[in-house]
Enzyme design. Structure first.
Site, PDB file in Angstrom:
ATOM      1  N   TYR A 101      14.628  33.473  66.078  1.00 24.85           N
ATOM      2  CA  TYR A 101      15.767  32.970  65.289  1.00 24.85           C
ATOM      3  C   TYR A 101      15.623  31.466  65.095  1.00 24.85           C
ATOM      4  CZ  TYR A 101      20.451  31.348  64.115  1.00 24.85           C
ATOM      5  OH  TYR A 101      21.512  30.746  63.495  1.00 24.85           O
ATOM      6  N   GLU A 189      19.084  29.323  57.522  1.00 23.32           N
ATOM      7  CA  GLU A 189      18.884  30.174  58.701  1.00 23.32           C
ATOM      8  C   GLU A 189      17.855  31.261  58.414  1.00 23.32           C
ATOM      9  OE1 GLU A 189      22.202  32.208  61.395  1.00 23.32           O
ATOM     10  OE2 GLU A 189      21.565  33.539  59.796  1.00 23.32           O
TER      11      GLU A 189
END
Ligand code: GDP
Ligand code: MN
Length: 381
Positions: A101, A189
């Site tokens: 992530y 993101e």
């Protein structure tokens, strides 16, 4: 302004972030055509601006045209957390060895950019934060200095990204930071950021939110505005030129000035209520504007009471009062109004409201912001 995944990936590609090639489809036939181009196996991905599509059944692998038909048929029109899927993105499926992530946001309190990085990707980052907060590395970045490759590599080491992926992840972080800053993002993101069995690091998902204040230097953003999906309330507010943000509470808010509108939200919260929206009607609280504001609030089925909080500076109290009286005549309201009117010519304004003959069940006045908030919250319960 939020982008769809496919737009986010196109945005990433401008900054040389590796993403899979693919195409958008609005129908099952288009989906098959895109799949043939991308070559099997492919992933069929619902394009909605909400997370957790995978869990909701909005992401499916397909190895042939029949499977694409089946999945695209199911996904198109699907409702994912209130968002109806109008298009799917078809890309060549990637082999995944590991999922990480990475994101960049602005930490307003620290006045710095914030990198969040985790070796536990593919799941919602909120879940990782709840279960094992130490699995997320946070690095503040001074925007004047920027992010060096060395700092990006160190953050990757700290996040326990395995040795074999360190160079790839660090390189990706520097590119993503460039996209975030030069591309004027509020959020950039990647979840999951994957390591392929071949050793390459690749962006499998893209969540990008653009800073609308920077739109003036990005004429190319117009194509994103064209596909933007607002909720019905926000759409109406935009048409009426109002500064409106939809929230989940039950007290509709109208205030003049962004600062006062924010304080109004705080006070409503403080006395145990919850705001249905933020709405700043700005300086000229005339009948047109007040009618538009009440229409937008009225279109929200969750609203149980309406708190109008006006502090007249340049705006004069009697003008506001006339505007409200006129607006109440035009709009059939679903909820009662509590008003606090103060500042320039407030006395005259309150007199106009009192003499307008609007029943108390529709409109009452309170002398202070706190009392008005209490009354509005009580009505909403
Ligand atoms: P989200 O659920 O909305 O975050 O959608 P993602 O694009 O992140 O996809 C969710 C999950 O689907 C990923 O974490 C992967 O496990 C899986 N997935 C998505 N694309 C592919 C792919 O190309 N290949 C494989 N094997 N899995 C994929
Ligand atoms: Mn994802």
């Amino acid at each position: 302004m939020d982008l769809f995944e496919y737009q986010g990936k196109q945005y990433f590609a401008k900054y040389n972030i590796p993403v899979s090639a693919g195409g958008v489809a609005h129908t099952v036939d288009e989906a098959v055509a895109e799949a043939e181009k991308a070559q099997y196996p492919v992933v069929v991905k619902a394009q909605v601006q909400v997370g957790g599509r995978g869990k909701a059944g909005g992401i499916k692998l397909a190895t042939n045209a029949d499977e694409v038909r089946l999945h695209a048929g199911n996904i198109l029109g699907m409702d994912i957390k209130g968002h109806v899927v109008k298009r799917v993105w078809i890309e060549h499926a990637s082999d995944i060895a590991e999922e990480y992530y990475a994101s960049f946001t602005l930490d307003r309190a620290a006045k710095q950019h914030l990198l969040m990085l985790s070796a536990q990707g593919g799941v919602e980052i909120e879940d990782v934060a709840a279960k094992d907060p130490t699995a997320i590395v946070k690095l503040h970045i001074n925007p004047i200095i920027g992010l060096s490759l060395a700092a990006a590599r160190q953050a990757s080491v700290d996040a326990k990204i395995p040795e074999k992926a360190l160079d790839g992840v660090a390189d990706m972080l520097v590119k993503l930071y460039e996209c975030f800053t030069k591309g004027d993002c509020d959020l950039a993101e990647i979840n999951p950021l994957i390591l392929k069995p071949t050793g390459e690091v690749h962006a499998l998902d893209a969540k990008v939110s653009l800073d609308s204040n920077a739109a003036f230097r990005h004429p190319e953003w117009e194509e994103y505005a064209a596909t933007e999906e607002l909720d019905a309330r926000e759409q109406l507010a935009r048409e009426k030129n109002l500064q409106y943000i939809g929230l989940d509470g039950t007290v509709g808010i109208i205030a003049n000035g962004a600062g006062l509108a924010m304080s109004t939200l705080d006070v409503v919260n403080q006395v145990g209520g919850s705001a249905a929206n933020f709405l700043d009607i700005g300086g000229g609280a005339n009948a047109e504007l007040m009618t538009a504001a009440l229409e937008v609030i009225n279109s929200d089925a969750k609203v149980k009471s309406i708190f109008i909080n006006i502090f007249g500076g340049i705006t004069r109290g009697e003008e506001v009062a006339k505007g409200i009286v006129e607006a109440v005549k035009r709009v059939t309201l679903r909820a009662p109004i509590v008003i606090r009117l103060d500042g320039t010519n407030a006395e005259e304004g309150r007199k106009i409201l009192a003499e307008a003959g609007i029943p108390d069940s529709q409109l009452t006045s309170r002398p202070t912001m706190l009392e008005a908030a209490r009354a509005a919250v009580a009505l909403a319960k």
